[in-house]
Design a protein around this motif. Structure first.
Motif, PDB file in Angstrom:
ATOM      1  N   GLY A   9     -10.308  -7.994  -7.749  1.00 39.63           N
ATOM      2  CA  GLY A   9     -11.473  -8.560  -8.408  1.00 39.63           C
ATOM      3  C   GLY A   9     -11.822  -7.794  -9.658  1.00 39.63           C
ATOM      4  O   GLY A   9     -11.036  -6.985 -10.150  1.00 39.63           O
ATOM      5  N   LEU A  10     -13.024  -8.067 -10.151  1.00 38.43           N
ATOM      6  CA  LEU A  10     -13.524  -7.420 -11.356  1.00 38.43           C
ATOM      7  C   LEU A  10     -14.545  -6.369 -10.977  1.00 38.43           C
ATOM      8  O   LEU A  10     -15.462  -6.633 -10.190  1.00 38.43           O
ATOM      9  CB  LEU A  10     -14.164  -8.466 -12.273  1.00 38.43           C
ATOM     10  N   VAL A  11     -14.376  -5.175 -11.527  1.00 43.46           N
ATOM     11  CA  VAL A  11     -15.297  -4.087 -11.226  1.00 43.46           C
ATOM     12  C   VAL A  11     -15.491  -3.250 -12.483  1.00 43.46           C
ATOM     13  O   VAL A  11     -14.606  -3.174 -13.333  1.00 43.46           O
ATOM     14  CB  VAL A  11     -14.750  -3.225 -10.058  1.00 43.46           C
ATOM     15  N   GLN A  12     -16.652  -2.625 -12.580  1.00 41.17           N
ATOM     16  CA  GLN A  12     -16.903  -1.743 -13.715  1.00 41.17           C
ATOM     17  C   GLN A  12     -16.242  -0.396 -13.499  1.00 41.17           C
ATOM     18  O   GLN A  12     -16.017   0.023 -12.356  1.00 41.17           O
ATOM     19  CB  GLN A  12     -18.410  -1.559 -13.909  1.00 41.17           C
ATOM     20  N   ALA A  13     -15.957   0.272 -14.580  1.00 38.80           N
ATOM     21  CA  ALA A  13     -15.383   1.609 -14.492  1.00 38.80           C
ATOM     22  C   ALA A  13     -16.281   2.497 -13.636  1.00 38.80           C
ATOM     23  O   ALA A  13     -17.509   2.454 -13.745  1.00 38.80           O
ATOM     24  CB  ALA A  13     -15.226   2.212 -15.882  1.00 38.80           C
ATOM     25  N   GLY A  14     -15.630   3.269 -12.765  1.00 34.52           N
ATOM     26  CA  GLY A  14     -16.357   4.119 -11.840  1.00 34.52           C
ATOM     27  C   GLY A  14     -16.623   3.470 -10.497  1.00 34.52           C
ATOM     28  O   GLY A  14     -17.038   4.150  -9.551  1.00 34.52           O
ATOM     29  N   GLY A  15     -16.361   2.188 -10.421  1.00 34.80           N
ATOM     30  CA  GLY A  15     -16.593   1.466  -9.180  1.00 34.80           C
ATOM     31  C   GLY A  15     -15.431   1.575  -8.206  1.00 34.80           C
ATOM     32  O   GLY A  15     -14.459   2.295  -8.449  1.00 34.80           O
ATOM     33  N   ASN A  53       5.323   7.957   9.792  1.00 34.93           N
ATOM     34  CA  ASN A  53       4.827   9.217  10.366  1.00 34.93           C
ATOM     35  C   ASN A  53       3.517   9.656   9.728  1.00 34.93           C
ATOM     36  O   ASN A  53       3.005  10.728  10.031  1.00 34.93           O
ATOM     37  CB  ASN A  53       5.876  10.321  10.225  1.00 34.93           C
ATOM     38  N   GLY A  54       2.983   8.832   8.839  1.00 32.36           N
ATOM     39  CA  GLY A  54       1.700   9.129   8.219  1.00 32.36           C
ATOM     40  C   GLY A  54       1.771   9.849   6.891  1.00 32.36           C
ATOM     41  O   GLY A  54       0.745   9.999   6.213  1.00 32.36           O
ATOM     42  N   LEU A  55       2.933  10.306   6.508  1.00 31.46           N
ATOM     43  CA  LEU A  55       3.060  10.994   5.231  1.00 31.46           C
ATOM     44  C   LEU A  55       2.785  10.010   4.089  1.00 31.46           C
ATOM     45  O   LEU A  55       3.201   8.855   4.141  1.00 31.46           O
ATOM     46  CB  LEU A  55       4.453  11.591   5.078  1.00 31.46           C
ATOM     47  N   THR A  56       2.102  10.497   3.080  1.00 33.38           N
ATOM     48  CA  THR A  56       1.743   9.658   1.953  1.00 33.38           C
ATOM     49  C   THR A  56       2.249  10.261   0.646  1.00 33.38           C
ATOM     50  O   THR A  56       2.497  11.456   0.543  1.00 33.38           O
ATOM     51  CB  THR A  56       0.220   9.485   1.859  1.00 33.38           C
ATOM     52  N   ASN A  57       2.369   9.402  -0.341  1.00 31.29           N
ATOM     53  CA  ASN A  57       2.737   9.839  -1.684  1.00 31.29           C
ATOM     54  C   ASN A  57       2.008   8.955  -2.681  1.00 31.29           C
ATOM     55  O   ASN A  57       1.900   7.744  -2.473  1.00 31.29           O
ATOM     56  CB  ASN A  57       4.247   9.735  -1.889  1.00 31.29           C
ATOM     57  N   TYR A  58       1.485   9.581  -3.727  1.00 27.69           N
ATOM     58  CA  TYR A  58       0.694   8.864  -4.713  1.00 27.69           C
ATOM     59  C   TYR A  58       1.225   9.096  -6.117  1.00 27.69           C
ATOM     60  O   TYR A  58       1.741  10.177  -6.441  1.00 27.69           O
ATOM     61  CB  TYR A  58      -0.766   9.341  -4.675  1.00 27.69           C
ATOM     62  N   GLU A  59       1.067   8.100  -6.946  1.00 35.43           N
ATOM     63  CA  GLU A  59       1.333   8.266  -8.372  1.00 35.43           C
ATOM     64  C   GLU A  59       0.302   9.239  -8.914  1.00 35.43           C
ATOM     65  O   GLU A  59      -0.860   9.245  -8.494  1.00 35.43           O
ATOM     66  CB  GLU A  59       1.241   6.903  -9.054  1.00 35.43           C
ATOM     67  N   ASP A  60       0.721  10.083  -9.847  1.00 40.21           N
ATOM     68  CA  ASP A  60      -0.139  11.192 -10.285  1.00 40.21           C
ATOM     69  C   ASP A  60      -1.515  10.734 -10.763  1.00 40.21           C
ATOM     70  O   ASP A  60      -2.531  11.378 -10.476  1.00 40.21           O
ATOM     71  CB  ASP A  60       0.549  11.973 -11.401  1.00 40.21           C
ATOM     72  N   SER A  61      -1.584   9.630 -11.467  1.00 38.58           N
ATOM     73  CA  SER A  61      -2.856   9.235 -12.074  1.00 38.58           C
ATOM     74  C   SER A  61      -3.886   8.747 -11.053  1.00 38.58           C
ATOM     75  O   SER A  61      -5.074   8.638 -11.385  1.00 38.58           O
ATOM     76  CB  SER A  61      -2.625   8.151 -13.127  1.00 38.58           C
ATOM     77  N   VAL A  62      -3.460   8.457  -9.828  1.00 35.38           N
ATOM     78  CA  VAL A  62      -4.409   7.954  -8.828  1.00 35.38           C
ATOM     79  C   VAL A  62      -4.724   8.990  -7.758  1.00 35.38           C
ATOM     80  O   VAL A  62      -5.573   8.740  -6.898  1.00 35.38           O
ATOM     81  CB  VAL A  62      -3.893   6.660  -8.159  1.00 35.38           C
ATOM     82  N   LYS A  63      -4.063  10.127  -7.806  1.00 30.63           N
ATOM     83  CA  LYS A  63      -4.308  11.167  -6.803  1.00 30.63           C
ATOM     84  C   LYS A  63      -5.772  11.586  -6.829  1.00 30.63           C
ATOM     85  O   LYS A  63      -6.349  11.817  -7.898  1.00 30.63           O
ATOM     86  CB  LYS A  63      -3.405  12.372  -7.064  1.00 30.63           C
ATOM     87  N   ASP A  88      -6.522   1.307 -14.692  1.00 33.37           N
ATOM     88  CA  ASP A  88      -6.079   0.828 -13.387  1.00 33.37           C
ATOM     89  C   ASP A  88      -5.949  -0.687 -13.356  1.00 33.37           C
ATOM     90  O   ASP A  88      -5.480  -1.250 -12.354  1.00 33.37           O
ATOM     91  CB  ASP A  88      -7.073   1.262 -12.305  1.00 33.37           C
ATOM     92  N   THR A  89      -6.358  -1.348 -14.408  1.00 32.85           N
ATOM     93  CA  THR A  89      -6.253  -2.805 -14.474  1.00 32.85           C
ATOM     94  C   THR A  89      -4.793  -3.230 -14.366  1.00 32.85           C
ATOM     95  O   THR A  89      -3.947  -2.786 -15.144  1.00 32.85           O
ATOM     96  CB  THR A  89      -6.852  -3.327 -15.784  1.00 32.85           C
ATOM     97  N   ALA A  90      -4.514  -4.084 -13.390  1.00 34.15           N
ATOM     98  CA  ALA A  90      -3.148  -4.525 -13.142  1.00 34.15           C
ATOM     99  C   ALA A  90      -3.148  -5.532 -12.000  1.00 34.15           C
ATOM    100  O   ALA A  90      -4.156  -5.710 -11.317  1.00 34.15           O
ATOM    101  CB  ALA A  90      -2.259  -3.330 -12.772  1.00 34.15           C
ATOM    102  N   VAL A 113     -10.648  -3.728 -14.320  1.00 32.98           N
ATOM    103  CA  VAL A 113     -11.686  -2.704 -14.436  1.00 32.98           C
ATOM    104  C   VAL A 113     -12.219  -2.744 -15.861  1.00 32.98           C
ATOM    105  O   VAL A 113     -11.476  -2.504 -16.817  1.00 32.98           O
ATOM    106  CB  VAL A 113     -11.139  -1.310 -14.112  1.00 32.98           C
ATOM    107  N   SER A 114     -13.495  -3.052 -15.987  1.00 34.41           N
ATOM    108  CA  SER A 114     -14.106  -3.135 -17.311  1.00 34.41           C
ATOM    109  C   SER A 114     -14.723  -1.795 -17.699  1.00 34.41           C
ATOM    110  O   SER A 114     -15.195  -1.036 -16.847  1.00 34.41           O
ATOM    111  CB  SER A 114     -15.184  -4.214 -17.322  1.00 34.41           C
TER     112      SER A 114
END
Length: 115
Positions: A9-15, A53-63, A88-90, A113-114
């Motif tokens: 959906g549409l959300v403001q920055a920080g949301g 097994n629960g292990l996670t990995n994230y792209e650096d910009s979203v960590k 993050d708009t995508a 994200v606006s």
């Protein structure tokens, strides 16, 4: 079996937004669940994955901002997105890979994200 993503959906920055992805049927041998995204004019990129097994990995910009989780019994994977930024708009795609090498993709859900 199909993956159905929801929650964009549409959300403001920080949301915040929470994406969810459910399978239409049982997927045998799942070992990785994840989320990818594709911004306009860019290639699809990995956002986050979670192993059985629960292990996670994230792209650096979203960590530190995004959290991936899964419910093995319900065959669902979710992505909690906090402190969202315009970058993050995508279109976000859920992804499942099995031990047999089979890959499933969801249809994509748009996050805007606006500023």
């Amino acid at each position: 079996v199909q993956l159905q993503a929801s929650g964009g959906g549409l959300v403001q920055a920080g949301g915040s937004l929470r994406l969810s992805c459910a399978a239409s049927g049982k997927i045998v041998g799942v070992n990785v669940r994840g989320w990818y995204r594709q911004a306009p004019g860019k290639e699809r990129e990995l956002v986050a994955v979670i192993m059985n097994n629960g292990l996670t990995n994230y792209e650096d910009s979203v960590k530190g901002r995004f959290t991936i989780s899964r419910d093995i019994k319900k065959d669902t994977v979710s992505l909690q997105m906090d402190s969202l930024k315009p970058d993050d708009t995508a279109v976000y795609f859920c992804h499942v890979k099995t031990v047999y090498g089979r890959i499933y993709w969801g249809q994509g859900t748009l996050v805007t994200v606006s500023s």
